[in-house]
Design a protein around this motif. Structure first.
Motif, mmCIF file in Angstrom:
data_model
loop_
_atom_site.group_PDB
_atom_site.id
_atom_site.type_symbol
_atom_site.label_atom_id
_atom_site.label_comp_id
_atom_site.label_asym_id
_atom_site.label_seq_id
_atom_site.Cartn_x
_atom_site.Cartn_y
_atom_site.Cartn_z
ATOM 1 N N ALA A 51 -6.424 -0.137 -38.099
ATOM 2 C CA ALA A 51 -7.141 1.141 -38.138
ATOM 3 C C ALA A 51 -6.170 2.268 -38.483
ATOM 4 O O ALA A 51 -6.504 3.171 -39.264
ATOM 5 C CB ALA A 51 -7.831 1.408 -36.804
ATOM 6 N N GLY A 52 -4.969 2.209 -37.925
ATOM 7 C CA GLY A 52 -3.940 3.190 -38.263
ATOM 8 C C GLY A 52 -3.511 3.086 -39.711
ATOM 9 O O GLY A 52 -3.249 4.101 -40.372
ATOM 10 N N LEU A 53 -3.466 1.879 -40.231
ATOM 11 C CA LEU A 53 -3.140 1.690 -41.645
ATOM 12 C C LEU A 53 -4.198 2.325 -42.535
ATOM 13 O O LEU A 53 -3.875 3.042 -43.490
ATOM 14 C CB LEU A 53 -3.012 0.203 -41.955
ATOM 15 N N ALA A 54 -5.455 2.093 -42.218
ATOM 16 C CA ALA A 54 -6.544 2.689 -43.008
ATOM 17 C C ALA A 54 -6.509 4.213 -42.925
ATOM 18 O O ALA A 54 -6.669 4.903 -43.939
ATOM 19 C CB ALA A 54 -7.887 2.159 -42.525
ATOM 20 N N PHE A 55 -6.282 4.733 -41.731
ATOM 21 C CA PHE A 55 -6.226 6.181 -41.555
ATOM 22 C C PHE A 55 -5.045 6.775 -42.319
ATOM 23 O O PHE A 55 -5.177 7.803 -42.999
ATOM 24 C CB PHE A 55 -6.143 6.523 -40.063
ATOM 25 N N GLY A 56 -3.887 6.136 -42.226
ATOM 26 C CA GLY A 56 -2.706 6.612 -42.935
ATOM 27 C C GLY A 56 -2.885 6.590 -44.447
ATOM 28 O O GLY A 56 -2.461 7.504 -45.156
ATOM 29 N N LEU A 57 -3.521 5.549 -44.952
ATOM 30 C CA LEU A 57 -3.772 5.489 -46.390
ATOM 31 C C LEU A 57 -4.738 6.572 -46.844
ATOM 32 O O LEU A 57 -4.544 7.174 -47.905
ATOM 33 C CB LEU A 57 -4.315 4.111 -46.773
ATOM 34 N N ARG A 58 -5.758 6.816 -46.052
ATOM 35 C CA ARG A 58 -6.693 7.887 -46.424
ATOM 36 C C ARG A 58 -6.009 9.245 -46.445
ATOM 37 O O ARG A 58 -6.237 10.047 -47.344
ATOM 38 C CB ARG A 58 -7.877 7.915 -45.470
ATOM 39 N N SER B 236 -0.816 15.551 -51.877
ATOM 40 C CA SER B 236 -0.057 15.532 -53.122
ATOM 41 C C SER B 236 1.252 14.753 -52.977
ATOM 42 O O SER B 236 1.830 14.335 -53.970
ATOM 43 C CB SER B 236 0.231 16.962 -53.584
ATOM 44 N N ARG B 237 1.738 14.596 -51.728
ATOM 45 C CA ARG B 237 2.975 13.849 -51.467
ATOM 46 C C ARG B 237 2.688 12.743 -50.455
ATOM 47 O O ARG B 237 2.836 12.930 -49.255
ATOM 48 C CB ARG B 237 4.049 14.789 -50.945
ATOM 49 N N PRO B 238 2.302 11.562 -50.933
ATOM 50 C CA PRO B 238 1.887 10.504 -50.007
ATOM 51 C C PRO B 238 3.036 9.781 -49.298
ATOM 52 O O PRO B 238 2.832 9.212 -48.233
ATOM 53 C CB PRO B 238 1.123 9.529 -50.901
ATOM 54 N N MET B 239 4.228 9.799 -49.865
ATOM 55 C CA MET B 239 5.323 9.007 -49.293
ATOM 56 C C MET B 239 5.682 9.381 -47.855
ATOM 57 O O MET B 239 5.835 8.475 -47.027
ATOM 58 C CB MET B 239 6.540 9.102 -50.207
ATOM 59 N N PRO B 240 5.823 10.654 -47.501
ATOM 60 C CA PRO B 240 6.142 10.969 -46.098
ATOM 61 C C PRO B 240 5.046 10.520 -45.127
ATOM 62 O O PRO B 240 5.345 10.050 -44.023
ATOM 63 C CB PRO B 240 6.293 12.492 -46.082
ATOM 64 N N VAL B 241 3.796 10.636 -45.552
ATOM 65 C CA VAL B 241 2.688 10.212 -44.685
ATOM 66 C C VAL B 241 2.726 8.704 -44.487
ATOM 67 O O VAL B 241 2.579 8.202 -43.360
ATOM 68 C CB VAL B 241 1.334 10.651 -45.286
ATOM 69 N N LEU B 242 2.942 7.959 -45.558
ATOM 70 C CA LEU B 242 2.992 6.505 -45.457
ATOM 71 C C LEU B 242 4.187 6.040 -44.631
ATOM 72 O O LEU B 242 4.078 5.104 -43.836
ATOM 73 C CB LEU B 242 3.035 5.877 -46.853
ATOM 74 N N ALA B 243 5.330 6.682 -44.808
ATOM 75 C CA ALA B 243 6.528 6.309 -44.049
ATOM 76 C C ALA B 243 6.343 6.574 -42.557
ATOM 77 O O ALA B 243 6.689 5.732 -41.719
ATOM 78 C CB ALA B 243 7.749 7.057 -44.579
ATOM 79 N N LEU B 244 5.795 7.736 -42.219
ATOM 80 C CA LEU B 244 5.562 8.053 -40.805
ATOM 81 C C LEU B 244 4.522 7.116 -40.204
ATOM 82 O O LEU B 244 4.681 6.639 -39.076
ATOM 83 C CB LEU B 244 5.118 9.508 -40.659
ATOM 84 N N SER B 245 3.477 6.830 -40.957
ATOM 85 C CA SER B 245 2.438 5.914 -40.486
ATOM 86 C C SER B 245 3.022 4.533 -40.213
ATOM 87 O O SER B 245 2.758 3.924 -39.174
ATOM 88 C CB SER B 245 1.317 5.818 -41.525
ATOM 89 N N ALA B 246 3.824 4.033 -41.135
ATOM 90 C CA ALA B 246 4.440 2.719 -40.954
ATOM 91 C C ALA B 246 5.379 2.711 -39.752
ATOM 92 O O ALA B 246 5.370 1.764 -38.956
ATOM 93 C CB ALA B 246 5.188 2.313 -42.217
#
Length: 101
Positions: free
Chosen positions: A25-32, A38-48
């Protein structure tokens, strides 16, 4: 020969399924969130980082509480949840028209 503590194994399996559900669920939320910005990398890194840390901490707690049987159940519960998440996320195959011979 040592026996398996089925109570600890069952509790580990339930804990693994819950942890897996929260993880995906956190993975889905982080991807959304990442796909909206505009800058997805920091969000994906923090989510992971958050998801992996929480998953390892929960596994460590389960292993401390129930031993090897609980840890094996935890891994099995997470793996079962992973298979379910992949099956739900995978798009269905398009229907093809059957040719008559």
């Amino acid at each position: 020969m040592n026996g398996i503590d089925w109570g600890a194994f069952g509790l580990g399996t339930v804990a693994g399924a819950i942890a897996g559900t929260i993880f995906f669920a956190g993975l889905a939320f982080g991807l959304r969130l990442a796909l909206r910005g505009s800058r997805p990398m920091p969000v994906l890194a923090l989510s992971a980082l958050l998801r992996i840390t929480a998953l390892l901490a929960a596994g460590w707690l389960v292993a401390r509480a129930g031993g090897a049987a609980a840890l094996a159940g935890y891994a099995l519960g997470f793996l079962a949840t992973r298979f379910a998440a992949v099956a739900l996320a995978r798009p269905t195959a398009p229907q093809r028209d059957r040719k008559c011979n």
